[in-house]
Write an enzyme that holds these catalytic residues in place. Structure first.
Site, PDB file in Angstrom:
ATOM      1  N   GLY A   1      40.026  37.539  39.605  1.00 16.66           N
ATOM      2  CA  GLY A   1      40.347  38.065  40.929  1.00 16.66           C
ATOM      3  C   GLY A   1      39.611  37.329  42.032  1.00 16.66           C
ATOM      4  O   GLY A   1      39.409  36.113  41.974  1.00 16.66           O
ATOM      5  N   SER A   2      39.163  38.104  43.026  1.00 17.17           N
ATOM      6  CA  SER A   2      38.568  37.482  44.217  1.00 17.17           C
ATOM      7  C   SER A   2      37.300  36.711  43.940  1.00 17.17           C
ATOM      8  O   SER A   2      36.881  35.908  44.771  1.00 17.17           O
ATOM      9  CB  SER A   2      38.266  38.555  45.260  1.00 17.17           C
ATOM     10  OG  SER A   2      39.447  39.231  45.602  1.00 17.17           O
ATOM     11  N   THR A   3      36.656  36.958  42.792  1.00 15.22           N
ATOM     12  CA  THR A   3      35.428  36.206  42.517  1.00 15.22           C
ATOM     13  C   THR A   3      35.729  34.714  42.350  1.00 15.22           C
ATOM     14  O   THR A   3      34.816  33.908  42.300  1.00 15.22           O
ATOM     15  CB  THR A   3      34.724  36.712  41.243  1.00 15.22           C
ATOM     16  OG1 THR A   3      35.655  36.703  40.163  1.00 15.22           O
ATOM     17  CG2 THR A   3      34.179  38.117  41.416  1.00 15.22           C
ATOM     18  N   ILE A   4      36.997  34.356  42.258  1.00 12.25           N
ATOM     19  CA  ILE A   4      37.364  32.945  42.098  1.00 12.25           C
ATOM     20  C   ILE A   4      37.470  32.248  43.464  1.00 12.25           C
ATOM     21  O   ILE A   4      37.470  31.025  43.550  1.00 12.25           O
ATOM     22  CB  ILE A   4      38.701  32.837  41.327  1.00 12.25           C
ATOM     23  CG1 ILE A   4      38.716  31.582  40.455  1.00 12.25           C
ATOM     24  CG2 ILE A   4      39.892  32.806  42.255  1.00 12.25           C
ATOM     25  CD1 ILE A   4      37.833  31.674  39.264  1.00 12.25           C
ATOM     26  N   LYS A   5      37.567  33.045  44.539  1.00 12.78           N
ATOM     27  CA  LYS A   5      37.853  32.439  45.854  1.00 12.78           C
ATOM     28  C   LYS A   5      36.847  31.368  46.279  1.00 12.78           C
ATOM     29  O   LYS A   5      37.239  30.372  46.886  1.00 12.78           O
ATOM     30  CB  LYS A   5      37.979  33.524  46.924  1.00 12.78           C
ATOM     31  CG  LYS A   5      39.310  34.263  46.824  1.00 12.78           C
ATOM     32  CD  LYS A   5      39.406  35.386  47.835  1.00 12.78           C
ATOM     33  CE  LYS A   5      40.661  36.212  47.588  1.00 12.78           C
ATOM     34  NZ  LYS A   5      40.567  37.556  48.164  1.00 12.78           N
TER      35      LYS A   5
END
Lengths: 88, 581
Positions: B291-295
């Site tokens: 999820g957003s931890t990849i941004k």
């Protein structure tokens, strides 16, 4: 005559060495028993050591230390405002 | 000689001499016969009567943490074994025996009677020392004690998943115990000895096999951090009524795992409690969409492509964006943001636009280089690979969703390793669970400039963005939250089943610790990574920084009471009574 004498000396030597074998064997057995006793002692000590180690690490579990510090010694973790940082 | 004084005839004398001579000849012949023809058989039987093979026990090696604090110790215990063929001749003492080992007589009957021809049977293994003593004292013929080792875990549940456990024969079944079984297991020694009538060893004949005790194993784990992480994670899992949780703390400069905890945990000392499903070390075996931890890595790709700087403006209004038949949405419309703002607000639209504006291989390269889709090769059983499809096979929608961490899967170790890479300025270090004696060979996978820029943006996330709950007093913290809809079996995403994530590191000026927190299926109302996972990070890191004596790097300009949660210190005033400073 000299041959007879030689034979007698050799015979005596054989007899002596036979006696020596017997004593050496006896001494070996004593030493082996002593070794055995020491090994048993070593095992016992090791047993005791692991048990003490286990006991020590069980008593010093962080959970236990924390509970005791809080309940018995009334210790608290200082809050942020109470912290003083020293600059090195 | 006078014949009258010797009335016996001469033949009698000859007869006696002859008979004796014959007897002597028979004896000599028999002696030769035994010596020559039956020698082997007889020697063998003679040896059996006094030659014995004795075993010297070799204990299993100890597992310790990085400071040599014991995490798993083998200690000698006794097991009761019986010789059934001998025991059945002593039926009279069975009631006594049953009482000693705490069994009913019926149990004894069903256990022993079918095996009455056998010479060996374990009656009860790993008995208490008091029981062993009583058994020895009773001296029932056919009942014996055998020395064995039993594994104990003094930390109980704090590292249960990591360490695994051994079976009743002291062989590793899970975790470290399984992965390093060959190192930890000792080889018992075997000696051929002569025993006397009383069973004492009186002579060593030969050494069949020398005893080699198992080797001790020092893990990279710090027991203190492990304890704190386990405690705080347990609290969070309970508070949010979550299915499970995990946390990994990594030393960003050495790749050593300092703590690895799973919740719910179990007590490895109690074998009766051990049931399959709990043992999985989710941090290595379970995959999830990041999820957003990849941004941050999408942004890093943007910076590496040269098309973006942290100040480049991106229009995210009206808060959604169409890619083919799909719509990518933000929670609100954030309007016109700069690149830092995209990550600070965690805008899906912004990151998708950045990702789609560059070639697929740039994005894939960054993801691939920081290790997504590659095993960390940590020395733990059952690690799964994760999935990162090669950019050659991407469709537009995959290119878009990867930008915010859907359509790929990672394990927690891969995620924390990637964050450590950003934290330490772009170096990828191999992850290990063993204490490193020297610095590992790192590999540059991201330019220092990009890593530093992304790091500063992640600090903004914690200062003013979605992860304010991750702040730690006195330290500059960088990190990113994630809230992921969980996959439904058979495809699609669950509307109301989430995974809350936080990944971060500190201190930003000279990073030392990186950590990932995953809370699986929180059901108490809150599910945002910033509300569920980030506070666990803050609590643990606050204590970790104190335990490791990390120099504070944010003492200026941070109000002493802003956004600070002190780990488990009650908000009530200091209690009266003695206080130790």
């Amino acid at each position: 005559m000299t041959r007879l004498l030689l034979l007698a000396v050799l015979g005596a030597l054989v007899f002596l060495s036979a006696l020596q074998v017997v004593t050496t064997r006896y001494e070996t057995r004593l030493l082996v028993m002593a070794l055995q006793a020491l090994k048993t002692q070593r095992d016992d000590l090791e047993r005791e050591w692991t048990q003490l180690l286990l006991e020590q690490s069980t008593w010093s579990t962080h959970g236990r230390v924390e509970t005791l510090a809080r309940s018995k010694l009334n210790m608290i973790l200082p809050r942020a405002a109470e912290l003083k940082h020293i600059r090195s | 000689m006078n014949m009258e004084h010797n009335p016996q005839p001469a033949w009698r004398r000859h007869l006696v001499v002859g008979v004796f001579g014959l007897l002597a000849a028979v004896l000599v012949w028999r002696a030769f016969d035994l010596q020559l023809t039956d020698r082997e058989f007889l020697q063998d039987h003679g040896d059996q009567r006094y030659l014995r093979v004795v075993q010297t026990e070799a204990h299993r090696g100890m597992i310790t943490d990085r400071h040599d604090e014991p995490l798993a110790i083998s200690t000698p215990v006794s097991s009761v074994w019986v010789n059934p063929s001998q025991l059945v001749q002593n039926r009279g003492r069975w009631p006594e025996l049953a009482k000693l080992v705490d069994m009913s007589e019926d149990q004894l009957n069903t256990l022993i009677l079918p095996r009455r021809k056998r010479g060996f049977l374990y009656l009860k293994r790993h008995v208490q020392p008091a029981v062993a003593e009583a058994v020895a004292k009773a001296a029932i013929p056919g009942v014996h004690l055998a020395g064995e080792y039993r594994r104990f875990y003094p930390g109980v549940e704090i590292a249960a998943h990591l360490l695994g456990f051994t079976n009743v024969d002291d062989r590793g079944q899970e975790g470290i115990e399984l992965a390093f079984d060959a190192v930890l297991t000792g080889t018992p020694g075997k000696d051929r000895v002569i025993k006397d009538r009383l069973g004492r060893v009186i002579e060593y004949v030969e050494r069949i096999q020398p005893a080699a005790p198992g080797k001790d194993l020092a893990l990279s784990i710090d027991r203190r951090l492990q304890y704190v992480a386990n405690r705080e994670l347990g609290k969070a899992v309970q508070k949010h009524k979550a299915m499970a949780g995990l946390m990994v703390i990594l030393d960003v400069n050495t790749g050593e795992i300092l703590a690895l905890v799973n919740q719910p945990s179990f007590n490895p000392n109690n074998r009766a409690e051990l049931k399959g499903e709990f043992f999985r070390n989710r941090a290595v075996t379970d995959l999830f969409e990041p999820g957003s931890t990849i941004k941050p890595f999408t942004i890093a790709a943007g910076l590496e492509s040269g098309q973006y700087t942290p100040a480049t403006r991106i229009e995210t209004a009206p808060g959604f964006f169409r890619v083919g038949r799909h719509t990518i949405k933000d929670i609100h419309s954030y309007g016109n943001l700069d690149v830092t703002g995209v990550i600070e607000k965690s805008s899906n639209v912004g990151s998708t636009k950045i990702a789609l504006s560059m070639d697929a291989d740039i994005l894939w390269n960054v993801f691939n280089n920081v290790g997504f889709g590659h095993l960390t090769q940590v020395e733990l059983p059952g690690e799964t690979n994760g999935r990162l499809v090669n950019h050659k096979h991407w469709r537009e929608i995959e290119h878009a969703t990867l930008a915010y961490g859907y359509g790929m899967s990672v394990n927690a170790l891969q995620l924390v390793r990637a964050y450590a890479t950003v934290a330490n300025g772009g170096m990828l270090y191999p992850v290990t669970i063993l204490r490193r004696e020297q610095a590992p060979q790192g590999m540059r996978v991201m330019s220092q400039t990009t890593a530093d820029a992304v790091s500063l943006m992640m600090e903004r996330v914690v200062q003013t963005g979605t992860a304010k709950t991750a702040q730690v007093y006195g330290y500059r913290v960088g990190g990113k939250t994630g809230t992921v809809h969980k996959n439904i079996q058979g495809g699609g995403y669950a509307e109301k089943d989430y995974r809350s994530l936080f990944a971060g590191y500190l201190p930003v000026s000279k990073p030392r610790l990186a950590a990932v927190v995953v809370i699986d299926g929180p059901r108490a109302g809150q599910h945002y990574g910033g509300l569920v996972a980030a506070p666990v990070f803050a609590e643990v890191m606050h204590e970790a920084a104190r335990i490791l004596n990390l120099p504070a790097d944010a003492l200026d300009g941070v109000p002493a009471d802003s956004g600070v949660r002190m780990a488990s210190s009650p908000a009530k005033p200091a209690p009266a009574g003695p206080r130790i400073q």
